[in-house]
Design a protein around this motif. Structure first.
Motif, PDB file in Angstrom:
ATOM      1  N   SER A  45       0.828  -1.203   0.000  1.00  0.00           N
ATOM      2  CA  SER A  45       0.000   0.000   0.000  1.00  0.00           C
ATOM      3  C   SER A  45       0.865   1.256   0.000  1.00  0.00           C
ATOM      4  O   SER A  45       0.678   2.148   0.800  1.00  0.00           O
ATOM      5  CB  SER A  45      -0.905   0.004   1.237  1.00  0.00           C
ATOM      6  OG  SER A  45      -0.096   0.007   2.408  1.00  0.00           O
ATOM      7  N   TRP A  58       1.666   5.407   2.775  1.00  0.00           N
ATOM      8  CA  TRP A  58       1.490   3.961   2.926  1.00  0.00           C
ATOM      9  C   TRP A  58       0.534   3.739   4.088  1.00  0.00           C
ATOM     10  O   TRP A  58       0.225   4.668   4.834  1.00  0.00           O
ATOM     11  CB  TRP A  58       2.827   3.235   3.125  1.00  0.00           C
ATOM     12  CG  TRP A  58       3.555   3.562   4.384  1.00  0.00           C
ATOM     13  CD1 TRP A  58       4.272   4.692   4.654  1.00  0.00           C
ATOM     14  CD2 TRP A  58       3.652   2.749   5.566  1.00  0.00           C
ATOM     15  NE1 TRP A  58       4.799   4.635   5.912  1.00  0.00           N
ATOM     16  CE2 TRP A  58       4.444   3.460   6.493  1.00  0.00           C
ATOM     17  CE3 TRP A  58       3.146   1.501   5.915  1.00  0.00           C
ATOM     18  CZ2 TRP A  58       4.737   2.944   7.759  1.00  0.00           C
ATOM     19  CZ3 TRP A  58       3.455   0.990   7.167  1.00  0.00           C
ATOM     20  CH2 TRP A  58       4.238   1.707   8.075  1.00  0.00           C
ATOM     21  N   SER A  59       0.050   2.513   4.241  1.00  0.00           N
ATOM     22  CA  SER A  59      -0.890   2.246   5.333  1.00  0.00           C
ATOM     23  C   SER A  59      -0.538   0.946   6.032  1.00  0.00           C
ATOM     24  O   SER A  59       0.118   0.067   5.470  1.00  0.00           O
ATOM     25  CB  SER A  59      -2.332   2.222   4.828  1.00  0.00           C
ATOM     26  OG  SER A  59      -2.523   1.168   3.918  1.00  0.00           O
ATOM     27  N   ASN A  62      -4.518  -1.723  11.665  1.00  0.00           N
ATOM     28  CA  ASN A  62      -4.602  -1.375  13.088  1.00  0.00           C
ATOM     29  C   ASN A  62      -4.259  -2.529  14.016  1.00  0.00           C
ATOM     30  O   ASN A  62      -3.710  -2.319  15.091  1.00  0.00           O
ATOM     31  CB  ASN A  62      -6.008  -0.877  13.439  1.00  0.00           C
ATOM     32  CG  ASN A  62      -6.287   0.488  12.890  1.00  0.00           C
ATOM     33  OD1 ASN A  62      -5.386   1.287  12.649  1.00  0.00           O
ATOM     34  ND2 ASN A  62      -7.562   0.780  12.686  1.00  0.00           N
ATOM     35  N   ARG A  67       2.223  -1.872  15.124  1.00  0.00           N
ATOM     36  CA  ARG A  67       1.618  -0.586  14.767  1.00  0.00           C
ATOM     37  C   ARG A  67       2.157   0.561  15.620  1.00  0.00           C
ATOM     38  O   ARG A  67       2.560   1.607  15.102  1.00  0.00           O
ATOM     39  CB  ARG A  67       0.098  -0.670  14.902  1.00  0.00           C
ATOM     40  CG  ARG A  67      -0.586   0.643  14.616  1.00  0.00           C
ATOM     41  CD  ARG A  67      -2.079   0.532  14.805  1.00  0.00           C
ATOM     42  NE  ARG A  67      -2.562   1.821  15.263  1.00  0.00           N
ATOM     43  CZ  ARG A  67      -3.635   1.992  15.975  1.00  0.00           C
ATOM     44  NH1 ARG A  67      -4.366   0.955  16.339  1.00  0.00           N
ATOM     45  NH2 ARG A  67      -4.007   3.187  16.342  1.00  0.00           N
ATOM     46  N   GLU A  71       4.051   3.950  14.417  1.00  0.00           N
ATOM     47  CA  GLU A  71       3.417   5.247  14.672  1.00  0.00           C
ATOM     48  C   GLU A  71       4.335   6.193  15.440  1.00  0.00           C
ATOM     49  O   GLU A  71       4.288   7.399  15.233  1.00  0.00           O
ATOM     50  CB  GLU A  71       2.119   5.062  15.464  1.00  0.00           C
ATOM     51  CG  GLU A  71       0.960   4.591  14.631  1.00  0.00           C
ATOM     52  CD  GLU A  71      -0.322   4.530  15.431  1.00  0.00           C
ATOM     53  OE1 GLU A  71      -1.319   5.079  14.949  1.00  0.00           O
ATOM     54  OE2 GLU A  71      -0.310   3.938  16.532  1.00  0.00           O
ATOM     55  N   ARG A 129       0.188  11.030  10.560  1.00  0.00           N
ATOM     56  CA  ARG A 129      -0.585   9.790  10.598  1.00  0.00           C
ATOM     57  C   ARG A 129      -2.063  10.130  10.712  1.00  0.00           C
ATOM     58  O   ARG A 129      -2.432  11.043  11.448  1.00  0.00           O
ATOM     59  CB  ARG A 129      -0.129   8.919  11.779  1.00  0.00           C
ATOM     60  CG  ARG A 129       1.269   8.373  11.556  1.00  0.00           C
ATOM     61  CD  ARG A 129       2.046   8.081  12.802  1.00  0.00           C
ATOM     62  NE  ARG A 129       2.127   9.124  13.813  1.00  0.00           N
ATOM     63  CZ  ARG A 129       2.928  10.184  13.760  1.00  0.00           C
ATOM     64  NH1 ARG A 129       3.674  10.411  12.713  1.00  0.00           N
ATOM     65  NH2 ARG A 129       2.979  11.052  14.744  1.00  0.00           N
ATOM     66  N   GLY A 132      -7.624   5.573   9.172  1.00  0.00           N
ATOM     67  CA  GLY A 132      -8.228   5.245   7.883  1.00  0.00           C
ATOM     68  C   GLY A 132      -8.975   3.933   7.974  1.00  0.00           C
ATOM     69  O   GLY A 132      -8.494   2.922   7.479  1.00  0.00           O
ATOM     70  N   HIS A 135      -7.141   0.780   9.163  1.00  0.00           N
ATOM     71  CA  HIS A 135      -5.717   1.040   8.950  1.00  0.00           C
ATOM     72  C   HIS A 135      -5.322   2.406   9.502  1.00  0.00           C
ATOM     73  O   HIS A 135      -6.182   3.250   9.765  1.00  0.00           O
ATOM     74  CB  HIS A 135      -5.387   1.012   7.445  1.00  0.00           C
ATOM     75  CG  HIS A 135      -5.231  -0.359   6.898  1.00  0.00           C
ATOM     76  ND1 HIS A 135      -6.277  -1.246   6.826  1.00  0.00           N
ATOM     77  CD2 HIS A 135      -4.161  -0.998   6.380  1.00  0.00           C
ATOM     78  CE1 HIS A 135      -5.849  -2.380   6.285  1.00  0.00           C
ATOM     79  NE2 HIS A 135      -4.554  -2.250   6.010  1.00  0.00           N
ATOM     80  N   VAL A 136      -4.030   2.607   9.643  1.00  0.00           N
ATOM     81  CA  VAL A 136      -3.440   3.915   9.895  1.00  0.00           C
ATOM     82  C   VAL A 136      -2.748   4.315   8.595  1.00  0.00           C
ATOM     83  O   VAL A 136      -2.032   3.510   7.988  1.00  0.00           O
ATOM     84  CB  VAL A 136      -2.379   3.866  11.020  1.00  0.00           C
ATOM     85  CG1 VAL A 136      -1.697   5.217  11.185  1.00  0.00           C
ATOM     86  CG2 VAL A 136      -3.002   3.424  12.321  1.00  0.00           C
ATOM     87  N   VAL A 137      -2.987   5.545   8.140  1.00  0.00           N
ATOM     88  CA  VAL A 137      -2.383   6.052   6.916  1.00  0.00           C
ATOM     89  C   VAL A 137      -1.213   6.956   7.296  1.00  0.00           C
ATOM     90  O   VAL A 137      -1.373   7.889   8.083  1.00  0.00           O
ATOM     91  CB  VAL A 137      -3.422   6.828   6.070  1.00  0.00           C
ATOM     92  CG1 VAL A 137      -2.777   7.383   4.812  1.00  0.00           C
ATOM     93  CG2 VAL A 137      -4.604   5.927   5.725  1.00  0.00           C
TER      94      VAL A 137
END
Length: 164
Positions: A45, A58-59, A62, A67, A71, A129, A132, A135-137
């Motif tokens: 991604s 990118w993503s 979660n 993660r 982050e 960040r 999404g 997900h986290v974008v």
């Protein structure tokens, strides 16, 4: 063109299959844990956003245990895999704790591990960040990059592919 409608129970699987019709490259995102250990995971991604300033996106799902590390890290690398690096893609898509055990890596900004033999490597500052869905974008500033003229590893329709 036929469109497939789905019952609510099948929607998620059918949606994923439809998304799989978009061919993508494969990359491994790498960084270091707060303790200094190398960590990485396979993604598909990844995309460019801007040339001025140089930004990528990118993503990350979660539910992945890593993660919080991604982050909260200051820097990470996007390592775009070459077609002969399918074993690296598979290695970094597992939950193994020792993914770097036998790898010889280069070192990037902030000590991040850079995989060797890749098509391209982007050293990024962890800038923005956003949530999404599931997900986290990540929107990231590219600080350094390099590239080699190698054919990329491709993923399409749930399988690894090679350029013709």
């Amino acid at each position: 063109m036929s469109h497939q409608k789905s019952s609510p129970a099948d929607f998620s699987r059918n949606f994923r299959n439809a998304l799989g019709m978009f061919a993508t490259g494969i990359a491994v995102v790498t960084t270091r844990t707060p303790e200094g250990d190398p960590i990485g995971l396979t993604i598909n991604s990844f995309n460019s956003v801007s040339l001025e300033p140089p930004l990528i996106v990118w993503s990350l799902a979660n539910q992945l245990p890593s993660r919080a590390i991604f982050e909260n890290c200051e820097y990470y690398a996007i390592n775009v895999l070459a077609e002969d690096q399918e074993p690296l893609s598979r290695l970094f898509s597992t939950r193994s704790d020792d993914k770097f055990g036998s790898l010889d890596v280069d070192t990037g900004v902030g000590g991040i591990p850079l995989l060797k033999g890749c098509c391209a490597r982007f050293e990024c500052r962890n800038t923005v960040r956003h949530p999404g869905g599931d997900h986290v974008v990540f929107l990231s500033e590219v600080l350094n990059f390099d590239r080699q003229s190698l054919p990329p590893l491709i993923y399409h329709g749930g399988a690894y592919r090679r350029l013709a």
